[in-house]
Design a protein around this motif. Structure first.
Motif, PDB file in Angstrom:
ATOM      1  N   THR A   1      -1.441  68.946  93.468  1.00  0.00           N
ATOM      2  CA  THR A   1      -0.244  69.641  93.647  1.00  0.00           C
ATOM      3  C   THR A   1      -0.245  71.004  93.294  1.00  0.00           C
ATOM      4  N   PRO A   2       0.146  71.795  94.477  1.00  0.00           N
ATOM      5  CA  PRO A   2      -0.126  73.384  94.205  1.00  0.00           C
ATOM      6  C   PRO A   2       0.617  73.927  93.076  1.00  0.00           C
ATOM      7  N   GLY A   3      -0.244  74.664  92.240  1.00  0.00           N
ATOM      8  CA  GLY A   3       0.042  75.318  91.269  1.00  0.00           C
ATOM      9  C   GLY A   3      -0.917  76.171  90.364  1.00  0.00           C
ATOM     10  N   VAL A   4      -1.048  76.419  89.248  1.00  0.00           N
ATOM     11  CA  VAL A   4      -1.775  77.129  88.378  1.00  0.00           C
ATOM     12  C   VAL A   4      -2.655  76.064  87.527  1.00  0.00           C
ATOM     13  N   TYR A   5      -3.962  75.948  87.878  1.00  0.00           N
ATOM     14  CA  TYR A   5      -4.845  75.225  87.133  1.00  0.00           C
ATOM     15  C   TYR A   5      -5.693  75.857  86.298  1.00  0.00           C
ATOM     16  N   THR A   6      -6.298  75.116  85.247  1.00  0.00           N
ATOM     17  CA  THR A   6      -7.133  75.595  84.108  1.00  0.00           C
ATOM     18  C   THR A   6      -8.737  75.159  84.658  1.00  0.00           C
ATOM     19  N   VAL A   7      -9.447  76.160  84.597  1.00  0.00           N
ATOM     20  CA  VAL A   7     -10.879  76.004  84.904  1.00  0.00           C
ATOM     21  C   VAL A   7     -11.712  75.952  83.342  1.00  0.00           C
ATOM     22  N   GLN A   8     -12.537  75.027  83.123  1.00  0.00           N
ATOM     23  CA  GLN A   8     -13.108  75.338  81.932  1.00  0.00           C
ATOM     24  C   GLN A   8     -14.620  75.100  82.010  1.00  0.00           C
ATOM     25  N   LEU A   9     -15.681  75.916  81.760  1.00  0.00           N
ATOM     26  CA  LEU A   9     -16.846  75.970  81.692  1.00  0.00           C
ATOM     27  C   LEU A   9     -17.560  75.483  80.351  1.00  0.00           C
ATOM     28  N   TYR A  10     -18.321  74.540  80.081  1.00  0.00           N
ATOM     29  CA  TYR A  10     -18.386  74.339  78.674  1.00  0.00           C
ATOM     30  C   TYR A  10     -20.007  73.934  78.603  1.00  0.00           C
ATOM     31  N   LYS A  11     -20.681  74.675  77.721  1.00  0.00           N
ATOM     32  CA  LYS A  11     -22.013  74.508  77.404  1.00  0.00           C
ATOM     33  C   LYS A  11     -22.425  73.002  76.792  1.00  0.00           C
ATOM     34  N   ARG A  12     -23.279  72.498  77.395  1.00  0.00           N
ATOM     35  CA  ARG A  12     -23.763  70.991  76.981  1.00  0.00           C
ATOM     36  C   ARG A  12     -24.444  71.148  75.993  1.00  0.00           C
ATOM     37  N   ASP A  13     -25.261  71.906  75.308  1.00  0.00           N
ATOM     38  CA  ASP A  13     -25.835  72.092  74.155  1.00  0.00           C
ATOM     39  C   ASP A  13     -25.258  72.611  73.051  1.00  0.00           C
ATOM     40  N   GLY A  14     -23.888  73.253  73.386  1.00  0.00           N
ATOM     41  CA  GLY A  14     -23.160  73.936  72.403  1.00  0.00           C
ATOM     42  C   GLY A  14     -23.594  75.219  71.801  1.00  0.00           C
ATOM     43  N   ASN A  15     -24.813  75.687  72.408  1.00  0.00           N
ATOM     44  CA  ASN A  15     -25.401  76.820  71.733  1.00  0.00           C
ATOM     45  C   ASN A  15     -24.651  78.291  71.779  1.00  0.00           C
ATOM     46  N   THR A  16     -24.342  78.875  70.781  1.00  0.00           N
ATOM     47  CA  THR A  16     -23.248  79.821  70.702  1.00  0.00           C
ATOM     48  C   THR A  16     -24.196  81.092  70.478  1.00  0.00           C
ATOM     49  N   ASN A  17     -25.537  81.076  70.581  1.00  0.00           N
ATOM     50  CA  ASN A  17     -26.232  82.193  70.217  1.00  0.00           C
ATOM     51  C   ASN A  17     -26.768  82.761  71.544  1.00  0.00           C
ATOM     52  N   ARG A  18     -26.598  82.070  72.824  1.00  0.00           N
ATOM     53  CA  ARG A  18     -26.989  82.381  74.136  1.00  0.00           C
ATOM     54  C   ARG A  18     -26.078  82.721  74.850  1.00  0.00           C
TER      55      ARG A  18
END
Length: 244
Positions: free
Chosen positions: A218-235
């Motif tokens: 459906t045409p419209g505004v979509y949300t794209v999410q990129l997620y770190k698989r390892d969850g590392n928040t120091n990189r």
């Protein structure tokens, strides 16, 4: 910063696409079951009507297909000079401009765009007109994030292709005598959410590119999410997105 290119056989039928197929000499399946190692994209390579010499088609192979993609990359850099030093968006745009997959002469199971990246045909066959649309309508971006994920909103219509790329950031202490320091492997997952917040698709392959293709959204505004698989928040992850 390598982009691998496979070849398709046009069967000398020009704009008739239904008989196109993956050439058997294209190196494939190096990604095994966890993602696409090669090729990244496909381009015409055999019996292509645009390659005629002395009235006969030239069978160029992957040595014909790769320069087509190289030429597209050069056109990108001519349109946007900043892409000369930004490999990530170049690869993301090449993936996002792919619009079809072809028959399989190698004997494997048929692959579809809806599967995203696949082990034999990658993102699919490049489309230079779609590439220009992505560039001219500014449907690409690059950036970085250190948190567990990154989200952005984009406008999509039917059909749509959303591609994300990231590159391992290696370093060298001295460009004449220093040794290369290899950064840790990094892997992202790509999620696509509808305008109402419903998760429509996700790509979780082990790769440096992810792609989501929807044939009739459906045409419209979509949300794209990129997620770190390892969850590392120091990189810090440096990435690019492109969409059509």
């Amino acid at each position: 910063n390598v982009i691998t290119v496979g070849a398709i056989d046009d069967n000398e039928t020009g704009n008739i696409l239904t008989d196109d197929c993956l050439e058997s000499y294209t190196c494939t399946a190096n990604g095994d079951q966890v993602g696409c190692a090669k090729p990244d994209v496909l381009a015409p390579g055999t019996s292509y009507k645009g390659s005629i010499y002395d009235g006969k088609p030239i069978n160029g192979g992957t040595s014909f297909a790769a320069p087509i993609v190289a030429g597209m990359a050069a056109q990108m850099m001519q349109y946007d000079g900043s892409l000369k030093t930004r490999a990530r968006p170049v690869k993301a745009i090449l993936s996002a401009c792919c619009d079809r997959k072809v028959g399989n002469r190698k004997g494997g199971s048929p692959e579809t765009m809806e599967q995203g990246l696949t082990a034999e045909q990658g993102a699919g066959v490049v489309n230079a007109l779609r590439m220009y649309t992505i560039l001219s309508q500014n449907k690409y971006m690059s950036g970085n994030f250190t948190s567990a994920d990154f989200k952005t909103q984009i406008s999509l219509k039917s059909p749509c292709n959303v591609s994300a790329t990231w590159i391992r950031e290696n370093g060298v202490s001295n460009h004449t005598s220093g040794s290369v320091s290899v950064s840790a492997y990094q892997n992202l997952d790509l999620y696509l959410y509808s305008p109402t917040g419903e998760q429509l698709d996700s790509r979780l392959n082990m790769s440096s590119t992810e792609m989501v293709y929807r044939n009739n959204p459906t045409p419209g505004v979509y949300t794209v999410q990129l997620y770190k698989r390892d969850g590392n928040t120091n990189r810090t992850i440096w990435f690019a997105l492109a969409w059509y």
